[in-house]
Design an enzyme around this catalytic site. Structure first.
Site, short mmCIF file in Angstrom:
data_model
loop_
_atom_site.label_atom_id
_atom_site.label_comp_id
_atom_site.label_asym_id
_atom_site.label_seq_id
_atom_site.Cartn_x
_atom_site.Cartn_y
_atom_site.Cartn_z
N TYR A 150 47.19 8.12 3.23
CA TYR A 150 47.01 9.06 2.12
C TYR A 150 47.92 8.79 0.93
O TYR A 150 47.70 9.30 -0.15
CB TYR A 150 47.24 10.50 2.62
CG TYR A 150 46.03 11.07 3.31
CD1 TYR A 150 45.69 10.68 4.61
CD2 TYR A 150 45.21 11.98 2.67
CE1 TYR A 150 44.58 11.19 5.24
CE2 TYR A 150 44.08 12.50 3.30
CZ TYR A 150 43.78 12.10 4.58
OH TYR A 150 42.67 12.61 5.20
N LYS A 206 47.67 5.71 18.05
CA LYS A 206 46.82 4.57 18.44
C LYS A 206 47.71 3.34 18.54
O LYS A 206 47.46 2.30 17.92
CB LYS A 206 45.69 4.42 17.41
CG LYS A 206 44.60 3.44 17.78
CD LYS A 206 43.72 3.90 18.93
CE LYS A 206 42.76 2.79 19.32
NZ LYS A 206 42.03 3.09 20.57
N ASP A 239 41.48 8.24 20.56
CA ASP A 239 40.09 8.25 21.02
C ASP A 239 39.94 9.18 22.24
O ASP A 239 39.02 9.99 22.32
CB ASP A 239 39.58 6.83 21.30
CG ASP A 239 40.58 5.94 22.06
OD1 ASP A 239 41.72 6.39 22.31
OD2 ASP A 239 40.22 4.80 22.40
N ASP A 263 43.46 14.81 10.18
CA ASP A 263 42.32 15.25 9.37
C ASP A 263 41.06 15.27 10.23
O ASP A 263 40.32 16.26 10.27
CB ASP A 263 42.15 14.31 8.18
CG ASP A 263 40.94 14.66 7.34
OD1 ASP A 263 40.75 15.87 7.06
OD2 ASP A 263 40.17 13.75 6.96
C1 IPM Z 1 41.39 18.25 4.25
C2 IPM Z 1 40.53 17.39 3.35
C3 IPM Z 1 41.40 16.47 2.49
C4 IPM Z 1 42.17 15.56 3.45
C5 IPM Z 1 40.63 15.67 1.43
C6 IPM Z 1 39.92 16.57 0.46
C7 IPM Z 1 41.50 14.70 0.69
O1 IPM Z 1 39.60 16.69 4.11
O2 IPM Z 1 42.23 18.99 3.73
O3 IPM Z 1 41.21 18.20 5.47
O4 IPM Z 1 41.64 14.55 3.93
O5 IPM Z 1 43.32 15.88 3.73
MN MN Z 2 39.55 17.27 6.20
#
Ligand code: IPM
Ligand code: MN
Ligand code: NAD
Length: 373
Positions: A150, A206, A239, A263
Site C-alpha cells: 500500500y 505467507k 491460504d 484487506d
Molecule cells: C478498504 C478498501 C481500501 C483498502 C481501498 C479503497 C484502497 O478496500 O478499506 O478495505 O484496500 O484498504
Molecule cells: Mn477492502
C-alpha cells in the site's frame, strides 16, 4: 467491543469539560447515504459532539482538482478527536486518486497503524455457514495499516508496450510489524464473550513464499509471543487462514496480519457475518485522533437507490464512541443494531425489505423507546 465487561484498550485520554470534535468525510456513492443515517443517533445517544463536515469526494475533486488539501492532516490531528468516514470511489475518477490521497493519505499521515475489523456475528440467520452461532463467529482482525504494498513504492517501465514491466514493493519494517502484533496481544486479553479460557492470537502470513518480508513477521511474532505466555499463540499461512475463517471461525480471538492480506480476509470475515452491509472498522493510533469507516466501499451499483445497508455505519459509529471513551453509548448503539437485526427490520442484502432510511428509522426507534437506557 462486545459484552458489558469489555474495555476498549486504544481510546483517547479523557478531557473533562471539553466537547469531542468529530470530522465527517461522507465521500462518494453510498457513503453519504449511510453516514446520514448513522449521524441521526448522535442526539439520542446524549454524548455532546461537535461535528464538522469535510467535502473531500469525487464531486469535490472534479470541481476543484483538490483531494486532501495541504494542512488537513495537521488540522485533523490537532483539532479533532475522531474522523467518521463513509466511502470513497467513483467511476468518474477511474484511477482512484481521491481514495488514495484521502483515505490512504489519512491512514499513513495520521499513522493509524491498527486497522481493527471485528468479525462478530449479530444473528445466526445472517451467517451463510451452517451451524455457526454468535459465539463461534466472534473475533477481531488486526490489519497492519501503514505498510505493505500500500505504500506505493515501485514503478513501471516501458508502459503501454508489450515489454511493460511493473513493480509494487512490499514494505515491511520491524517496528511496524512489531507494533501491530503487540496490539493484537493487547486486544486478545480484552473479554469479549469468547468461549476460550485462554485468549488466542493467530498471526497470518505467507512466509513459505515470501521468506524475506514474512520471515520478519515470523521472527517478530515469536519474540512478542514469548512475552505473552498467558496467551495461546498460533500461526497460519494466509491460504489456510481463508479456509479456516469459513470452516472453524470459532478457533480465533485476535487475528493479526499484513495490510493486503487483512484487506482480503476482512471481506471474507464480513461475508461470514452477513456481508459488507454489516462490517465496521476503525483505523486507529492508540490515544490519538483515529478514523472510523464501514469496511464497504461506495457501492456505485446501488448508490442513490435507497438500498444501502446503514448498519455497518451504525456499528462503525459505535467503534468511534468506544475510542472517545464513551463505551456506554457504544453499547447502547450496538444493542439497538442487534435489536433491529433480530426483528428483521433490515435492508435487502441481509434478507429484509427496508430502505436505507427505514432501517435508520428502526434503529432510531429502538434508541428513543422508553425501555432503551
Ligand atoms: C478498504 C478498501 C481500501 C483498502 C481501498 C479503497 C484502497 O478496500 O478499506 O478495505 O484496500 O484498504
Ligand atoms: Mn477492502
Ligand atoms: P463495495 O464495497 O463498494 O461493493 C461491493 C458489493 O457489496 C457491491 O455489490 C455493493 O452493492 C455491495 N455493498 C457494499 N456495501 C453495501 C451496503 N452498505 N449495503 C448493501 N450492499 C453493499 O466494493 P467495490 O464495488 O469493489 O468498490 C466500489 C468503489 O469503492 C471502488 O472505487 C473502490 O475502490 C471503493 N472502495 C472504497 C472503500 C473505502 O472508502 N473504504 C472500501 C472499499 C472499496
Amino acid at each position: 467491543m462486545t459484552g458489558a465487561d469489555s474495555v476498549y484498550p486504544f481510546g483517547l485520554a479523557p478531557v473533562p469539560g471539553r466537547r469531542r470534535r468529530i470530522a465527517v468525510i461522507a465521500g462518494d456513492g453510498i457513503g453519504p447515504e449511510v453516514v446520514e443515517q448513522a449521524l441521526r443517533v448522535v442526539g439520542p445517544l446524549g454524548v455532546p459532539l461537535e461535528i464538522q463536515h469535510f467535502p473531500w469526494s469525487a464531486n469535490h475533486y472534479l470541481q476543484t482538482q483538490e483531494t486532501l488539501p495541504k494542512g488537513a492532516l495537521i488540522e485533523l490531528r490537532d483539532q479533532f478527536d475522531a474522523i467518521f468516514f463513509g466511502a470513497l470511489g467513483d467511476p468518474r475518477v477511474p484511477d482512484g486518486v481521491v481514495a488514495r490521497d484521502v483515505l490512504l493519505g489519512l491512514r499513513f499521515g495520521l499513522d493509524l497503524y491498527i486497522n481493527l475489523r471485528p468479525v462478530q456475528l449479530l444473528d445466526e440467520k445472517l451467517c451463510p455457514v451452517k451451524g455457526k452461532s454468535r459465539r463461534d463467529v466472534n473475533f477481531w482482525v488486526l490489519r497492519e495499516n501503514t505498510e505493505g504494498p500500500y505504500v506505493q513504492m515501485g514503478g513501471s517501465f516501458k508502459r503501454d508496450t508489450p515489454d511493460e514491466v511493473a513493480i509494487s514493493e512490499d514494505l515491511n519494517t520491524r517496528r511496524g510489524v512489531e507494533r501491530i502484533i503487540r496490539a493484537a496481544y493487547t486486544l486478545a486479553k480484552v473479554p469479549h464473550g469468547s468461549s476460550h479460557d485462554t485468549p488466542r492470537v493467530c498471526m497470518v502470513d505467507k512466509a513459505n513464499a515470501l521468506p524475506h518480508a514474512h520471515g520478519l513477521w515470523q521472527r517478530a511474532f515469536r519474540e512478542v509471543a514469548a512475552e505473552h505466555r498467558d496467551v495461546q499463540s498460533s500461526h497460519l499461512f494466509v491460504d489456510v487462514a481463508a479456509m479456516e475463517f469459513v470452516r472453524t471461525p470459532e478457533r480465533f480471538d485476535a487475528v493479526v496480519t499484513s495490510n493486503l492480506f487483512g484487506d482480503i480476509l476482512t471481506d471474507l470475515g464480513a461475508a461470514i457475518c452477513g456481508g459488507l452491509g454489516v462490517a465496521a472498522s476503525g483505523n486507529i493510533h492508540p490515544g490519538r485522533c483515529s478514523l472510523f469507516e464501514p469496511v464497504h466501499g461506495s457501492a456505485p451499483d446501488i448508490a442513490g437507490k435507497g438500498l444501502a445497508n446503514p448498519l455497518a455505519a451504525f456499528l462503525t459509529l459505535a467503534m468511534l464512541y468506544d475510542h472517545l471513551g464513551e463505551g456506554r453509548a457504544a453499547e447502547r448503539l450496538r444493542r439497538a443494531v442487534e435489536h433491529v437485526v433480530l426483528a428483521g427490520q433490515v435492508t435487502r442484502d441481509v434478507g429484509g425489505t427496508l430502505s436505507t432510511a427505514e432501517c435508520g428509522d428502526a434503529v432510531l426507534r429502538v434508541l428513543t423507546s422508553p425501555t432503551s437506557n
